[in-house]
Design a protein around this motif. Structure first.
Motif, PDB file in Angstrom:
ATOM      1  N   ARG A  10      -1.862   0.594  -7.934  1.00  0.00           N
ATOM      2  CA  ARG A  10      -1.933   1.153  -6.574  1.00  0.00           C
ATOM      3  C   ARG A  10      -0.596   1.752  -6.165  1.00  0.00           C
ATOM      4  O   ARG A  10      -0.542   2.797  -5.527  1.00  0.00           O
ATOM      5  CB  ARG A  10      -2.314   0.085  -5.543  1.00  0.00           C
ATOM      6  CG  ARG A  10      -3.756  -0.285  -5.422  1.00  0.00           C
ATOM      7  CD  ARG A  10      -4.657   0.738  -4.776  1.00  0.00           C
ATOM      8  NE  ARG A  10      -4.282   1.297  -3.506  1.00  0.00           N
ATOM      9  CZ  ARG A  10      -4.576   0.810  -2.316  1.00  0.00           C
ATOM     10  NH1 ARG A  10      -5.243  -0.300  -2.201  1.00  0.00           N
ATOM     11  NH2 ARG A  10      -4.213   1.444  -1.233  1.00  0.00           N
ATOM     12  N   SER A  60      -7.371   5.593  -3.344  1.00  0.00           N
ATOM     13  CA  SER A  60      -7.850   4.498  -2.487  1.00  0.00           C
ATOM     14  C   SER A  60      -8.171   3.288  -3.364  1.00  0.00           C
ATOM     15  O   SER A  60      -8.378   3.411  -4.580  1.00  0.00           O
ATOM     16  CB  SER A  60      -9.111   4.925  -1.732  1.00  0.00           C
ATOM     17  OG  SER A  60     -10.191   5.076  -2.635  1.00  0.00           O
ATOM     18  N   GLN A  61      -8.210   2.139  -2.739  1.00  0.00           N
ATOM     19  CA  GLN A  61      -8.535   0.911  -3.460  1.00  0.00           C
ATOM     20  C   GLN A  61      -9.919   1.016  -4.094  1.00  0.00           C
ATOM     21  O   GLN A  61     -10.123   0.621  -5.241  1.00  0.00           O
ATOM     22  CB  GLN A  61      -8.475  -0.284  -2.504  1.00  0.00           C
ATOM     23  CG  GLN A  61      -8.740  -1.605  -3.179  1.00  0.00           C
ATOM     24  CD  GLN A  61      -8.433  -2.782  -2.269  1.00  0.00           C
ATOM     25  OE1 GLN A  61      -7.604  -2.686  -1.382  1.00  0.00           O
ATOM     26  NE2 GLN A  61      -9.112  -3.881  -2.494  1.00  0.00           N
ATOM     27  N   ARG A  62     -10.844   1.582  -3.356  1.00  0.00           N
ATOM     28  CA  ARG A  62     -12.214   1.724  -3.853  1.00  0.00           C
ATOM     29  C   ARG A  62     -12.269   2.635  -5.091  1.00  0.00           C
ATOM     30  O   ARG A  62     -12.924   2.337  -6.075  1.00  0.00           O
ATOM     31  CB  ARG A  62     -13.103   2.281  -2.745  1.00  0.00           C
ATOM     32  CG  ARG A  62     -14.563   2.446  -3.127  1.00  0.00           C
ATOM     33  CD  ARG A  62     -15.350   3.049  -1.967  1.00  0.00           C
ATOM     34  NE  ARG A  62     -16.754   3.149  -2.033  1.00  0.00           N
ATOM     35  CZ  ARG A  62     -17.516   3.584  -3.031  1.00  0.00           C
ATOM     36  NH1 ARG A  62     -16.994   3.918  -4.155  1.00  0.00           N
ATOM     37  NH2 ARG A  62     -18.816   3.665  -2.941  1.00  0.00           N
ATOM     38  N   MET A  63     -11.561   3.774  -5.027  1.00  0.00           N
ATOM     39  CA  MET A  63     -11.587   4.714  -6.150  1.00  0.00           C
ATOM     40  C   MET A  63     -10.898   4.116  -7.375  1.00  0.00           C
ATOM     41  O   MET A  63     -11.382   4.286  -8.493  1.00  0.00           O
ATOM     42  CB  MET A  63     -10.917   6.034  -5.758  1.00  0.00           C
ATOM     43  CG  MET A  63     -11.011   7.098  -6.826  1.00  0.00           C
ATOM     44  SD  MET A  63     -12.678   7.437  -7.449  1.00  0.00           S
ATOM     45  CE  MET A  63     -13.511   8.042  -6.016  1.00  0.00           C
ATOM     46  N   THR A  97     -10.754   0.970  -8.127  1.00  0.00           N
ATOM     47  CA  THR A  97     -11.710  -0.013  -8.640  1.00  0.00           C
ATOM     48  C   THR A  97     -12.813   0.676  -9.441  1.00  0.00           C
ATOM     49  O   THR A  97     -13.145   0.252 -10.551  1.00  0.00           O
ATOM     50  CB  THR A  97     -12.328  -0.828  -7.482  1.00  0.00           C
ATOM     51  OG1 THR A  97     -11.278  -1.527  -6.813  1.00  0.00           O
ATOM     52  CG2 THR A  97     -13.363  -1.820  -7.979  1.00  0.00           C
ATOM     53  N   LEU A  98     -13.381   1.742  -8.893  1.00  0.00           N
ATOM     54  CA  LEU A  98     -14.468   2.454  -9.579  1.00  0.00           C
ATOM     55  C   LEU A  98     -13.996   3.060 -10.893  1.00  0.00           C
ATOM     56  O   LEU A  98     -14.688   2.976 -11.912  1.00  0.00           O
ATOM     57  CB  LEU A  98     -15.040   3.547  -8.669  1.00  0.00           C
ATOM     58  CG  LEU A  98     -15.830   3.076  -7.457  1.00  0.00           C
ATOM     59  CD1 LEU A  98     -16.187   4.260  -6.559  1.00  0.00           C
ATOM     60  CD2 LEU A  98     -17.074   2.315  -7.874  1.00  0.00           C
ATOM     61  N   ARG A 137     -13.374   0.339 -13.492  1.00  0.00           N
ATOM     62  CA  ARG A 137     -14.666  -0.163 -13.994  1.00  0.00           C
ATOM     63  C   ARG A 137     -15.282   0.812 -14.993  1.00  0.00           C
ATOM     64  O   ARG A 137     -15.830   0.406 -16.013  1.00  0.00           O
ATOM     65  CB  ARG A 137     -15.634  -0.392 -12.841  1.00  0.00           C
ATOM     66  CG  ARG A 137     -15.359  -1.658 -12.073  1.00  0.00           C
ATOM     67  CD  ARG A 137     -16.373  -1.863 -10.984  1.00  0.00           C
ATOM     68  NE  ARG A 137     -16.020  -3.002 -10.147  1.00  0.00           N
ATOM     69  CZ  ARG A 137     -16.493  -3.212  -8.936  1.00  0.00           C
ATOM     70  NH1 ARG A 137     -17.365  -2.362  -8.406  1.00  0.00           N
ATOM     71  NH2 ARG A 137     -16.108  -4.263  -8.247  1.00  0.00           N
TER      72      ARG A 137
END
Length: 107
Positions: free
Chosen positions: A40, A47-50, A52-53, A56
């Motif tokens: 990060r 973003s944290q979400r992106m 993470t995605l 994954r």
């Protein structure tokens, strides 16, 4: 992995590495394992979400491994797998190209 429209290996690679962040994430993992918070900081625009995605997706493709250490608090590290290290050459070439672009634009 998704089927390619053209059957071209470049298209297959771009399905996995395309987008704004995945190759950049891999380039930082070439240097060695990183924690989520380190990634990060290294990629402040993500973003944290992106993140993470993308992690994954890279993990699902067996490019990145995720190791959970049973500490308090839990420590999670991401690293390139042996297959992921095949990206080292790609990262080097893209980095050289980026340096060339910067130099050209400054001239």
């Amino acid at each position: 992995m998704k089927e390619t429209v053209s059957g071209c290996p470049v298209e297959a690679a771009m399905h996995l590495l395309g987008g704004r962040w995945r190759l950049l994430i891999a380039s930082y993992l070439v240097e060695g394992p990183k924690r989520f918070s380190e990634l990060r900081r290294l990629v402040p625009g993500i973003s944290q979400r992106m993140l993470t995605l993308d992690l994954r997706a890279l993990e699902e493709a067996k490019i990145v491994s995720r190791t959970v250490y049973p500490t308090m608090p839990v420590k999670v590290e991401y690293a390139l797998t042996p297959d992921g290290h095949r990206l080292n050459k790609v990262v080097t070439v893209v980095e050289e190209f980026g340096l060339w672009l910067k130099a050209r634009d400054e001239a």
